[in-house]
Write an enzyme that holds these catalytic residues in place. Structure first.
Site, PDB file in Angstrom:
ATOM      1  N   GLY A 154      45.653  34.322  -8.846  1.00  0.00           N
ATOM      2  CA  GLY A 154      44.784  34.049 -10.002  1.00  0.00           C
ATOM      3  C   GLY A 154      45.558  34.209 -11.305  1.00  0.00           C
ATOM      4  N   ARG A 155      44.806  34.364 -12.384  1.00  0.00           N
ATOM      5  CA  ARG A 155      45.443  34.433 -13.712  1.00  0.00           C
ATOM      6  C   ARG A 155      46.478  35.549 -13.795  1.00  0.00           C
ATOM      7  NH1 ARG A 155      40.097  34.548 -14.507  1.00  0.00           N
ATOM      8  NH2 ARG A 155      39.044  32.890 -15.634  1.00  0.00           N
ATOM      9  N   ILE A 156      46.087  36.740 -13.346  1.00  0.00           N
ATOM     10  CA  ILE A 156      46.993  37.890 -13.519  1.00  0.00           C
ATOM     11  C   ILE A 156      48.203  37.741 -12.595  1.00  0.00           C
ATOM     12  CG2 ILE A 156      47.191  40.403 -13.371  1.00  0.00           C
ATOM     13  CD1 ILE A 156      44.162  40.528 -14.082  1.00  0.00           C
ATOM     14  N   THR A 221      47.843  46.989  -9.180  1.00  0.00           N
ATOM     15  CA  THR A 221      47.072  47.072 -10.430  1.00  0.00           C
ATOM     16  C   THR A 221      45.729  46.371 -10.245  1.00  0.00           C
ATOM     17  OG1 THR A 221      48.185  45.068 -11.214  1.00  0.00           O
ATOM     18  CG2 THR A 221      49.063  47.163 -12.003  1.00  0.00           C
ATOM     19  N   ARG A 223      42.711  46.781  -7.297  1.00  0.00           N
ATOM     20  CA  ARG A 223      41.675  47.777  -7.006  1.00  0.00           C
ATOM     21  C   ARG A 223      42.194  48.696  -5.901  1.00  0.00           C
ATOM     22  NH1 ARG A 223      39.798  46.720 -11.236  1.00  0.00           N
ATOM     23  NH2 ARG A 223      37.679  46.051 -11.747  1.00  0.00           N
ATOM     24  N   GLU A 252      38.521  56.833  -7.676  1.00  0.00           N
ATOM     25  CA  GLU A 252      38.979  57.053  -9.048  1.00  0.00           C
ATOM     26  C   GLU A 252      37.973  57.957  -9.747  1.00  0.00           C
ATOM     27  OE1 GLU A 252      39.803  53.451 -11.149  1.00  0.00           O
ATOM     28  OE2 GLU A 252      41.198  52.772  -9.610  1.00  0.00           O
ATOM     29  N   HIS A 271      44.444  54.005 -14.055  1.00  0.00           N
ATOM     30  CA  HIS A 271      43.745  52.717 -14.268  1.00  0.00           C
ATOM     31  C   HIS A 271      43.848  52.279 -15.739  1.00  0.00           C
ATOM     32  CE1 HIS A 271      40.353  50.049 -12.474  1.00  0.00           C
ATOM     33  NE2 HIS A 271      41.085  49.362 -13.332  1.00  0.00           N
ATOM     34  N   ALA A 273      45.737  49.460 -16.792  1.00  0.00           N
ATOM     35  CA  ALA A 273      46.377  48.147 -16.932  1.00  0.00           C
ATOM     36  C   ALA A 273      45.901  47.382 -18.164  1.00  0.00           C
ATOM     37  CB  ALA A 273      46.167  47.324 -15.670  1.00  0.00           C
TER      38      ALA A 273
END
Ligand code: DGY
Length: 307
Positions: A154-156, A221, A223, A252, A271, A273
């Site tokens: 995807g985008r990331i 980065t 889940r 978390e 967490h 990012a």
């Protein structure tokens, strides 16, 4: 004028825009509202601006009969029970694009830190262990020219891959549905960028870790539950994986006495990012844009792909 509950104070000026149009209540605490408190606050609300730490489930929706818009302050929405919101026909918004670069940068920060043992080296300086320049001290892994597998295109994932060209790396993009084990055999670095779904929970399990090279480094980065942490700790302890760098964990926050933290060659950060000033303010803008649109009876500009 609609009533909106916002589960935390947000950076930037987006909430002022929301308050100019609607009656806005912002949870004052630094910690998420406890579930019973969240239920009480949404009881009369038309809109909800939630964080990934808020669980939006059938019980919460049952306590919020007027609720007609949920804007999640994240690109992920695994804190939302999709079936429950669909059953009520409530649109859910997310915050795409504005955190892509921040997240890709952090994935790279983790990759480089793990490859070059930055955390350990810094700690040794603080502990007085820097005695001399050591030909064999703090040896790490080459990043330049290495092979990187990006899991989730995807985008990331694409932004992470783009940065790899500067390091003249070979990049293997792995889509969900591809042969994961085949893709994991060769890379020196594996970076995770998939959403958390029932299909991706423990995607990186003992079997996946077993096919990775013992010199490989895992970066997460995405889940926490995408990685089986018990299997990860064992792989690190037994030297079957060189290192792991995690921005996300399960649960978390990760309790300081979690056995994972005893594993060697592990970096864990809390967490962060998307935690740049610009990204977090822009996420607030996206969330507010989603709420304003839905409360005006229009489609959200950044809807979550609920289907
Ligand atoms: C997200 O947006 O889903 C990140 O995990 C937090 O910014």
């Amino acid at each position: 004028m609609a009533r909106v509950f916002v589960t935390r104070q947000l950076p930037g000026t987006a909430l002022e825009r929301l308050a100019a149009e609607h009656e806005v209540e912002v949870w004052p605490g630094d910690m998420p509202p406890p579930p019973q408190e969240l239920r009480a606050r949404v009881a009369g609300a038309d809109g909800l601006l939630s964080l990934l730490t808020d669980h939006i489930d059938a019980e919460l929706l049952a306590a919020a009969p007027k609720l007609r818009a949920i804007a999640n302050y994240a690109i992920g929405f695994d804190n939302v029970d999709v079936e429950a919101v669909r059953a009520r026909g409530i649109p859910v918004g997310v915050t795409p694009d504005v955190l892509t670069d921040a997240t890709a940068d952090l994935a790279w920060a983790l990759l480089l830190a793990a490859a070059r043992r930055l955390v350990e080296a810094r700690q040794d300086v603080l502990d007085g262990k820097w005695r001399t320049w050591e030909p064999q001290g703090w040896l790490g892994a080459d990043v330049h020219g290495a092979t990187l597998a990006v899991i989730g295109a995807g985008r990331i994932g694409r932004a992470v891959a783009q940065r790899a060209t500067g390091f003249e790396m070979e990049v293997v993009m792995v889509d969900l549905g591809d042969d994961l084990h085949a893709a994991l055999r060769r890379p020196d670095f594996v970076s995770l960028h998939a959403p958390l779904t029932p299909e991706t929970r423990h995607l990186i399990d003992a079997a996946a870790l077993a096919v990775m090279k013992p010199t490989a480094i895992l970066v997460n980065t995405a889940r926490g539950p995408i990685v089986d942490q018990v299997a990860l700790a064992a792989a690190l302890r037994e030297g079957r994986l060189a290192a792991a760098a995690l921005d996300v964990t399960d649960p978390e926050p990760l309790p300081p006495d979690d056995p994972l933290l005893e594993a060697p060659n592990l970096i864990v950060v809390p967490h962060i990012a998307s935690a740049t000033r610009t990204a977090r303010a822009a996420m607030a803008d996206r969330a507010v844009d989603n709420l304003r649109a839905a409360l005006a009876g229009e489609p959200m500009p950044y809807p979550a792909p609920l289907a």
